[in-house]
Each structure stands twice: as structure tokens, then as C-alpha cells.
Design an enzyme around this catalytic site. Structure first.
Site: not given
Length: 519
Positions: A116, A241, A288, A349, A384
Site C-alpha cells: 500500500e 483517505h 496518503r 479517515h 499514519r
């Protein structure tokens, strides 16, 4: 009144993991879990991606995972915490297997590892695209086998009980004695007295309205802890997100997992330009914050409502196997991923900040612990890393369990007063609550979103004061309901995000203020 050894507020992976461990270890002690929705309703349930954990030692290493986490956190991670969480990962993951959680394997029988945004290697273990749901299922199944646990769904924690409510003792230090709880079905409020209280109450997504979180994510635990005078930090770091299915109505939105971009999907504007190539060398696999800010810039530039995720060039059989839920959701909306682009927008998110805890999950209040998204451990820093949240929840739930197994809590023989709601009329003001909530969400989206400015934050603060006064007046004169308490908690969360945003003078990770960028 209920008296229990351990009160756990929240039924996501953090709260349930702690419960299973402590209940198995001490069969003579009781654990009471309070959750305001159904027992399985939590952010965990909606975690699509998986658990980031180093299992392939030939190609991956703890050092690489640590480095990726530190890069994503943009210099604000606590390095000792990052090392501890990453190193503990495989042990905590293996416990999930023991409890019966299933994860996808490849043809060789090894775990099928995903990659990811922000990860340098394939290290995300998953169960199709419903990993959180599968973990939740396994943990709940184990909980129901343990006789010393009591799970109370549709119960809402109103406030923590500290010296503030107990006037009979000297206030040397703040200590938690449990919580006042509302039975949502009967409307009665009772006391849960606990030797130790564990907040595992999840995130704050509903404050923004457009969110990947379920509607229960109203920041209750953080707001309760703040009212009890616990230290709260890094609330400005709200992670958006980048790719959430565009929904004209707003509200809880369907997440298009980070793993879809890891699988090779492209982001395009409506003309078909692959714009991420202009913003970052990693393109769609940038972290992100970068992808969200890039989409935000594109939308502001074009005036469009959404951008698009293009999966048409991918192996569709493999796509269906990896992402069956996403495939079916798109199909149900008339989006054929083999030839149609998926309309996406960023949405709130995950909260990287929260209640400050040490490595044992201890807050600044005695006998009060916190794990999961409500906590601020120092792992995430300013942003994160994808799929580090379930990992953090597992590790900190274990650390709290370990600490409480080895340390006896000090208990004082005190009298806890009952909740006083005498003379309070039934609430006739449902429309006021609904309108105030919409007002708050629009305020947060318009003034405290992905890209902020000092001017807009100051305007937000003034507008929030008006909402706050209205809500407090309502709270003091109306009968307690979950909706009213949630609104009050969300106003507190908004206040913390706005104030801590104004205090931050440097752009880091998920926080971007145009007035800081010029410095």
C-alpha cells in the site's frame, strides 16, 4: 450500579483484544464491555486493507518497516515506539491466527502480502478486502466463549467518573473510577464502577460528515477524557483517505482501499490526465497526505466534484478475487470497473492524535488506559502509514494487558454519587440537534479540511463558539440522549482540532496550512 474489575469502552479490535487477553489470564476477574451500537459496529469492521507486519524476512525487514513508518510520520514519530510496535508485530499477528482469524494465502500456501501507499515492500496481510470484519468476527467469537466477560451493546458512556464527581476525597491526583452509562433502549443512566477503565472508543470521522468511518465515530472517548482533564495532543493531524467513492449526499462513504492503487490503478482527472505523476515520483503510491492534497488541488483548480480511479487496464479476474466487496459495490451502482472509471474524493479517515499514552497505554489520569484510534501513542507522528492502525491496536492492547497483569491498582473506598437528572424535561429538540450537527460538519469541511489557513481557522473558531453555546444550553435543559451527547462530544473534538491547528506553525505530514508554507 455495576461493579467490574475492568471496564472497556468500545468493541473494536483494541478493546476486544485486551478483553480476550485479560479474561483468559484472570478467570476470577470480570470484564465489562460497553458499546453504543451493535457489538460488531466499529471502525475495525470497515478496515479493508489489512495488518502491516513483517513476515517475509528474505525481502522485508523490521528496519524497512520502521523506516517507512518514520518517513510517513514526517519527523514527528516517537522512534522508540515505532521500533517497539514493528518488532512486536509478528507475535501479535500470530495471536490473531490462534484466535481463529483467517488471512489470504497464495498458491504456495504462504500469506498473500499486499503493498500500500508509503510501503517499500509487500507486507500487508489481509482477508480479501474485509480484513477488519474478519478480525472482529474471530475476537467476538472468542469473547462469547469466556464466562467472565459481559458485553453490553446499545449502551452509551456519557462521562468518566473522577474526583470531579466524587467530592468526599482529597484531590491530590486525578483518578478514574469508571463511567456513567446510558442504556439506550430504556433511557436509564447507571454507574459502572471499575478498578481500571480502558478507552478503546475509536475515531472522529463523523465530525466531518464525509467520512469512511461508521456513524458511531463521534470522538466520544477523547471528549470524555478531555473533560476529565487528560492530556490530548496532535488533534490537527486528521488523515483524509484519498480515494473514497464519491457520494453526492455526503455521510458515511464507501472506501476504495489503498490496496487498489497498490494493485496498479491510476488516478485521472475527467479529461483522463494521470495527474499524480506531476506531484510525486511515487505517483499513485505516494503517502496518503500527498495524494489527498494533490486531489484537493486538482479539484480546486478544475471546480470538479471528484477525480477518477482507473482500473480498466488491470487483470479483472485477479481484481475480483482481491477486491470482491469493492467490485460488487461498484457494480451495484452501475460502475463496471472493466470499462468505467470509479469516481473518488478524499474523506476524513483516521485521527493520528488523541489521548496521550505511554508505552503501556497509560493516560495522564490514574487507572485510565487507552488503545486504538482514540490514543496518541507516538507511532503515527504527522501521518499514519497505511495498515499500521490495526497493528498499533493489537500491540497496545497487549501492553495494557501486560501492565495490568503485573501491577496492582490502588483502590480507594469511595462513594460514587448517582447520575442526577431530576427535573429535566424530555427532549423535544431533535431538529435543533440535527441542524446543529449539519452546521458543525459543513464548518469542519469548509474551514478545517485538507488544506487550512489561519484566517479560516479563526473564522471556524468564532462560528464554533455559537454552536457550542447552543449545544451546552440544550444539554443542561434536556433529557440525556445519545444524539445529544454525541453532538456535544463532536463540538469538543472540533474545538480541539481547530485550536491545535492554530498552534502548529509548521506543515507536517497530514497537516497543511497555506500560511505556514511561505515560512
Amino acid at each position: 450500579m455495576i461493579t467490574t474489575d475492568y471496564l472497556v469502552i468500545g468493541s473494536g479490535v483494541a478493546g476486544l483484544t485486551f478483553t480476550v487477553k485479560i479474561a483468559e489470564r484472570f478467570s476470577n476477574k470480570t470484564v465489562t464491555i460497553i458499546t453504543k451500537g451493535d457489538e460488531d459496529e466499529s471502525n475495525t469492521k470497515y478496515a479493508q486493507g489489512g495488518v502491516a507486519v513483517v513476515l517475509n524476512k528474505e525481502e522485508d525487514s523490521f528496519q524497512k518497516h520502521i523506516r517507512d513508518t518514520l518517513i510517513a510520520g514526517d519527523g514527528l514519530c516517537d522512534e522508540a515506539v515505532v521500533e517497539m510496535v514493528v518488532n512486536e508485530g509478528p507475535k501479535r499477528f500470530n495471536e490473531l491466527i490462534t484466535w481463529g482469524a483467517n488471512f489470504d494465502t497464495n498458491t504456495a500456501g504462504k500469506f498473500d502480502l499486499g503493498k500500500e501507499g508509503g510501503h517499500s515492500e509487500y507486507r500487508v496481510v489481509h482477508h480479501k478486502d474485509i480484513t477488519g470484519y474478519e478480525i472482529e468476527r474471530a475476537l467476538l467469537q472468542r469473547i462469547h466463549q469466556l464466562k467472565n466477560t459481559k458485553l453490553l451493546p446499545h449502551h452509551f458512556s456519557i462521562d468518566l467518573i473522577t474526583e470531579h464527581q466524587v467530592t468526599s476525597i482529597e484531590k491530590k491526583e486525578t483518578r478514574c473510577y469508571g463511567a456513567y452509562v446510558l442504556d439506550e433502549k430504556t433511557g436509564t443512566i447507571f454507574t459502572v464502577r471499575a478498578n481500571n477503565t480502558i478507552l478503546a472508543s475509536g475515531g472522529i470521522g463523523k465530525v466531518y460528515g464525509h467520512t469512511t468511518n461508521p456513524i458511531i465515530a463521534t470522538g466520544d472517548g477523547i471528549a470524555m477524557a478531555y473533560r476529565a482533564k487528560a492530556l490530548i495532543k496532535d488533534m490537527e493531524f486528521v488523515q483524509f483517505h484519498p480515494t473514497v467513492l464519491y457520494n453526492k449526499e455526503g455521510g458515511s462513504s464507501f472506501l476504495i482501499s489503498e490496496a487498489v492503487r497498490g494493485f496498479g490503478a491510476y488516478l485521472r482527472d475527467k479529461k483522463g490526465h494521470r495527474f499524480m505523476l506531476y506531484y510525486d515520483t511515487r505517483a499513485e503510491l505516494a503517502s496518503r497526505d500527498i495524494v489527498s492534497q494533490s486531489i484537493d488541488k486538482e479539484l480546486k483548480k478544475s471546480g470538479d466534484s471528484c477525480v477518477f480511479l482507473d482500473c480498466t487496464h488491470l487483470d479483472i479476474v485477479a481484481f475480483q478475487k482481491h477486491f470482491p466487496t469493492i467490485y460488487q459495490k461498484c457494480k451495484s451502482l452501475g460502475i463496471d470497473v472493466t470499462k468505467d472509471w470509479i469516481p473518488v474524493v478524499p474523506a476524513s479517515h483516521y485521527l493520528c492524535g488523541g489521548i496521550v499514552v505511554n508505552k503501556y497505554g497509560k493516560t495522564t489520569i490514574q487507572n485510565l488506559f487507552c488503545c486504538g484510534e482514540a490514543s496518541r501513542t507516538g507511532l503515527h507522528g504527522a501521518n499514519r502509514l497505511a495498515s499500521n492502525s490495526l497493528l498499533e491496536a493489537l500491540v497496545y492492547a497487549h501492553n495494557i494487558f501486560k501492565f495490568l497483569s503485573e501491577n496492582n491498582s490502588i483502590h480507594l473506598p469511595i462513594e460514587i454519587p448517582k447520575w442526577n437528572d431530576e427535573g429535566i424535561l424530555l427532549n423535544e429538540e431533535i431538529t435543533v440537534i440535527e441542524n446543529s450537527l449539519k452546521e458543525l460538519q459543513i464548518l469542519m469541511r469548509d474551514y478545517v479540511g485538507i488544506v487550512r489557513s489561519n484566517t479560516r481557522l479563526k473564522i471556524a473558531k468564532k462560528k464554533l463558539d455559537i454552536i457550542y453555546n447552543k449545544v451546552e444550553k440544550l444539554y443542561k435543559t434536556s433529557k440525556i440522549t445519545t444524539a445529544l451527547c454525541e453532538l456535544r462530544n463532536m463540538v469538543t473534538i472540533a474545538y480541539l482540532i481547530i485550536n491545535q491547528s492554530l498552534e502548529r506553525k509548521e506543515n507536517k505530514g497530514g497537516y497543511f496550512n497555506i500560511d505556514n508554507s511561505a515560512k
